[in-house]
Design an enzyme around this catalytic site. Structure first.
Site, PDB file in Angstrom:
ATOM      1  N   GLU A 116       0.836  -1.210   0.000  1.00  0.00           N
ATOM      2  CA  GLU A 116       0.000   0.000   0.000  1.00  0.00           C
ATOM      3  C   GLU A 116       0.871   1.261   0.000  1.00  0.00           C
ATOM      4  OE1 GLU A 116      -3.114  -0.053  -0.458  1.00  0.00           O
ATOM      5  OE2 GLU A 116      -3.904  -1.936   0.316  1.00  0.00           O
ATOM      6  N   ARG A 124       0.472   3.813  -3.174  1.00  0.00           N
ATOM      7  CA  ARG A 124      -0.168   5.106  -2.883  1.00  0.00           C
ATOM      8  C   ARG A 124       0.862   6.215  -2.704  1.00  0.00           C
ATOM      9  NH1 ARG A 124      -5.719   3.625   0.350  1.00  0.00           N
ATOM     10  NH2 ARG A 124      -5.620   1.400   0.021  1.00  0.00           N
ATOM     11  N   ASP A 150      -5.071  -9.993  -8.094  1.00  0.00           N
ATOM     12  CA  ASP A 150      -5.389  -8.996  -9.122  1.00  0.00           C
ATOM     13  C   ASP A 150      -4.237  -8.192  -9.741  1.00  0.00           C
ATOM     14  OD1 ASP A 150      -5.082  -7.674  -6.671  1.00  0.00           O
ATOM     15  OD2 ASP A 150      -7.027  -6.687  -6.696  1.00  0.00           O
ATOM     16  N   GLU A 195     -12.754   0.278  -9.327  1.00  0.00           N
ATOM     17  CA  GLU A 195     -12.387  -0.630 -10.429  1.00  0.00           C
ATOM     18  C   GLU A 195     -13.372  -0.611 -11.601  1.00  0.00           C
ATOM     19  OE1 GLU A 195     -12.355  -1.460  -7.190  1.00  0.00           O
ATOM     20  OE2 GLU A 195     -10.197  -1.666  -6.855  1.00  0.00           O
TER      21      GLU A 195
HETATM   22  C1  DMJ Z   1      -6.601   0.398  -4.488  1.00  0.00           C
HETATM   23  O1  DMJ Z   1      -5.770   0.688  -3.424  1.00  0.00           O
HETATM   24  C2  DMJ Z   1      -5.841  -0.230  -5.604  1.00  0.00           C
HETATM   25  O2  DMJ Z   1      -6.586  -0.153  -6.762  1.00  0.00           O
HETATM   26  C3  DMJ Z   1      -5.489  -1.662  -5.325  1.00  0.00           C
HETATM   27  O3  DMJ Z   1      -4.833  -2.272  -6.408  1.00  0.00           O
HETATM   28  C4  DMJ Z   1      -6.717  -2.437  -5.020  1.00  0.00           C
HETATM   29  N1  DMJ Z   1      -7.601  -1.804  -4.091  1.00  0.00           N
HETATM   30  C5  DMJ Z   1      -7.756  -0.394  -4.009  1.00  0.00           C
HETATM   31  C6  DMJ Z   1      -9.036   0.173  -4.527  1.00  0.00           C
HETATM   32  O4  DMJ Z   1     -10.135  -0.611  -4.474  1.00  0.00           O
END
Ligand code: DMJ
Length: 665
Positions: free
Chosen positions: A283, A287, A415, A550
């Site tokens: 994260e 971010r 994912d 998404e």
């Molecule tokens: C985000 O922090 C990113 O897109 C991550 O890859 C998956 N989850 C969240 C948003 O839903």
């Protein structure tokens, strides 16, 4: 009478010498007095010289100030020339990119400045630093106008020229202080589109202003209780996650005052090394490192690059494992790393596999190989390891390099690993061929084994365990896959291209159905396909909507690539639903149950709502020239990265000698 006042009785050759007036000083005393007087004189003169504002209060000071001015006039040999006036700083050098103090500077001034700099550096043995040239995008209507765009302007008169420059600039070197000029619409654009863009921009303002009011500097906002949201993936420190995640969205929307206050917070207060609690390596990378790098490419402001490197440096101890696969969590103060309790000894595929874009780009802009080496090692481990059925299980032990349980998914835990195989290839200017090969091989297997069609014809991606369908369920998180397959289809012609586009459209349709079938018109966290139930959540923890992006990400990519109006229509439905159900006085909240007419809020304004959800919705209604997909690739948190070799804002540097040495360590 003696003795009323203490007399300083001295003796010369044993004879008392009573009178002080006739007394002479010892040598030591003389030195003392002279040095006190000298110090006093130096301090007095120094104050006059260095504090010229005293000039008005004294004629003596006036004359000192005049001397100072005369010395200044005597030429650049003696004093640095003053900085340029504010209105002269931004030069509209090329449309789309602003450069500072370039053409308009007097060549003599430049030469003088350089001579002076060399002299100071030689004589003082220290480096003269440039005054930071931070400024925001200039007026779009003039080559020498005010130094920021009108806050509400969405239009730019020279969009065609911007495109031309972007293409022509593909191989050009861009100066470090060049800036991207964000333009959402051509002049005279459809008023309906303009209204939609203004609406999304106003949503961003509402989210930002409330965060600023109630949680400034904290990570996230609780919009209903109007205070900081302290738990979550950012540890316990005040890392301003919403600021860092939201900055590039502010910039792209032309909210420059807000961008500037966020930028200043980053410069003054973002100190990851002060944090004494555990952060998620993943994260923090997507971010923070991602958000900061994106701002660096858009603005050229080196604060962002330096802070991105500082943050990444704090994460590096997590990579000290026998395989180079990182642990999940790190404490920047103690440098201790560990896994999530629920994952046993394992790291998570979607986490360790979603660092490649950020770390590679960071190496290219800093000239320091250390980051790229870390992710290259991860890549090599995953490329060479044996893969069950060409797919990658979600868990792997970084000590042994062995897979954990054979659970495979394009939703949570898997994912963005797949997303980054494709995007690493794209952002490298299609040079990272190994990544593309890994992507196509894995996707062929995923489509063969995970893609399912419901009785009524809805396509979805189910989860696998030990090679078999585990659950007839698709996560909201998997809804990014529509955009991913569409990008894969249009960027390389191969045997899978047509299938990719077909799947992209079908999955995006299913994700839209999951929204359309709820009472709020917002989609659940996960939806199932069993019996009569299709594209609906069943368990209560699946019924939440966490302000996730998404589905809108796929609308945006598919809109750009197909120009089918339905994607814009679906995006607008979502804007209306967000306004109706998620907007509260204090910002935007997630929902506890999307199947209620008047759902309760979860009281969290996620930082990705500003980074991703609002950005993708804004881009959906803007012209294609705002971040064209051939020149920009979005990281998994929607932070745009320039394409290497194609986008002049890439800002890669050659490693200096010092860095080369550093790189060899
Ligand atoms: C985000 O922090 C990113 O897109 C991550 O890859 C998956 N989850 C969240 C948003 O839903």
């Amino acid at each position: 009478m003696t003795g009323i006042l203490p007399s300083y009785q001295r003796f010369v050759n044993g004879v008392p010498v009573p009178s002080i007036s006739r007394r002479s000083f010892r040598l030591r005393e003389k030195y003392l007095i002279v040095s006190v007087l000298l110090t006093f004189a130096i301090v007095w003169l120094g104050a006059l010289f260095y504090l010229p504002e005293f000039k008005s209060s004294s004629s003596v000071n006036d004359s000192v100030y005049n001397v100072y001015k005369r010395i200044q006039k005597a030429g650049p040999e003696l004093l640095m020339p003053p900085p340029l006036a504010q209105h002269d700083e931004g030069r509209f050098n090329v449309v789309g990119v602003v450069r500072h103090g370039e053409d308009g500077d007097d060549p003599h001034v430049i030469e003088d400045r350089n001579r002076l700099r060399a002299k100071i550096e030689e004589e003082m043995g220290m480096k003269v630093l440039e005054r930071p040239q931070f400024d925001v995008a200039p007026s779009v209507s003039s080559s020498k106008g005010p130094s920021k765009p009108p806050v509400d302007a969405l239009e730019e008169p020279a969009v065609g020229a911007m495109k031309a420059v972007s293409q022509a600039g593909a191989k050009a070197m861009v100066k470090a202080d060049s800036q991207y000029v964000p333009v959402a619409l051509k002049p005279g654009a459809n008023p309906d589109l303009k209204h939609k863009l203004e609406t999304v921009k106003e949503m961003m303002r509402h989210a930002w202003n409330n965060y600023k009011l109630y949680a400034w500097g904290k990570n996230e906002l609780k919009p209903m209780s109007k205070r900081a949201h302290l738990s979550g993936v950012f540890g316990g420190g005040d890392l301003g996650a919403t600021i860092v995640d939201g900055l590039d969205t502010l910039y792209l929307m032309g909210l420059m005052d807000e961008f500037r206050e966020g930028r200043d917070w980053v410069a003054q207060h973002l100190n990851i090394n002060d944090v004494d609690s555990e952060l998620s390596v993943f994260e923090t990378t997507i971010r923070f490192v991602g958000g900061l790098l994106s701002c660096y490419s858009l603005t050229g402001d080196s604060v962002f690059k330096d802070k991105a490197a500082e943050v990444a440096d704090a994460l590096l101890p997590a990579f000290e494992t026998p395989t180079g696969l990182p642990y999940a969590l790190i404490n920047p103060s103690t440098k201790a790393s560990r896994q999530y309790h629920w994952a046993g000894p394992n790291s998570i595929l979607s986490e360790l596999g979603t660092l490649h874009m950020e770390f590679t780009y960071l190496s290219d802009v800093t000239g320091r190989d250390v980051y790229k080496k870390k992710v290259d090692r991860i890549r090599e481990t995953l490329r060479t390891i044996e893969k069950p059925g060409d797919l990658y299980p979600n868990f792997i032990n970084p000590r042994t390099g062995q897979w954990g349980q054979r659970h495979m998914s394009l939703g949570g835990l898997g994912d963005s690993f797949y997303e980054y195989l494709l995007k690493s290839w794209l952002v490298s200017g299609q040079a990272d061929e190994a990544a593309r090969v890994m992507f196509d091989t894995a996707m062929q297997a995923a489509l063969d084994k995970m893609l399912r069609v419901s009785p009524s014809g809805l396509s979805y991606l189910a989860e696998l365990k030990y090679g078999r369908i585990f659950e007839e369920k698709m996560d909201h998180l998997s809804c990014f896959a529509g955009g991913m397959f569409a990008l894969a289809s249009t960027t390389l012609e191969n045997t899978l291209s047509d299938r990719y586009m077909d799947v992209a459209k079908k999955l995006t349709h299913t994700c839209h159905e999951s929204y359309a079938r709820s009472d709020t018109k917002l989609g659940p966290e996960a939806f199932r396909f069993s019996g009569a139930v299709e594209a609906r959540a069943q368990k209560s923890n699946e019924k939440v909507y966490l302000l996730r992006p998404e589905t809108f990400e796929s609308y945006f990519i598919l809109w750009r690539l197909t120009k089918d109006e339905k994607y814009r229509d679906w995006g607008w439905e979502a804007v209306e639903a967000l306004e109706k159900h998620c907007r509260v006085d204090g910002g935007y909240t997630g929902l506890l149950n999307v199947y209620h007419q008047t759902p309760q809020g979860d009281d969290v304004q996620q930082s990705f709502f500003l980074a991703e959800t609002l950005k993708y919705l804004y881009l959906l209604f803007s012209d294609d020239t705002l971040l064209p997909l051939e020149e920009w690739v979005f990281n998994t948190e929607a932070h745009p990265f320039p394409v290497k070799g194609k986008n002049p804002l890439y800002r890669g540097v050659e490693a200096t000698d010092v860095e080369r040495e550093d790189n060899q360590l």
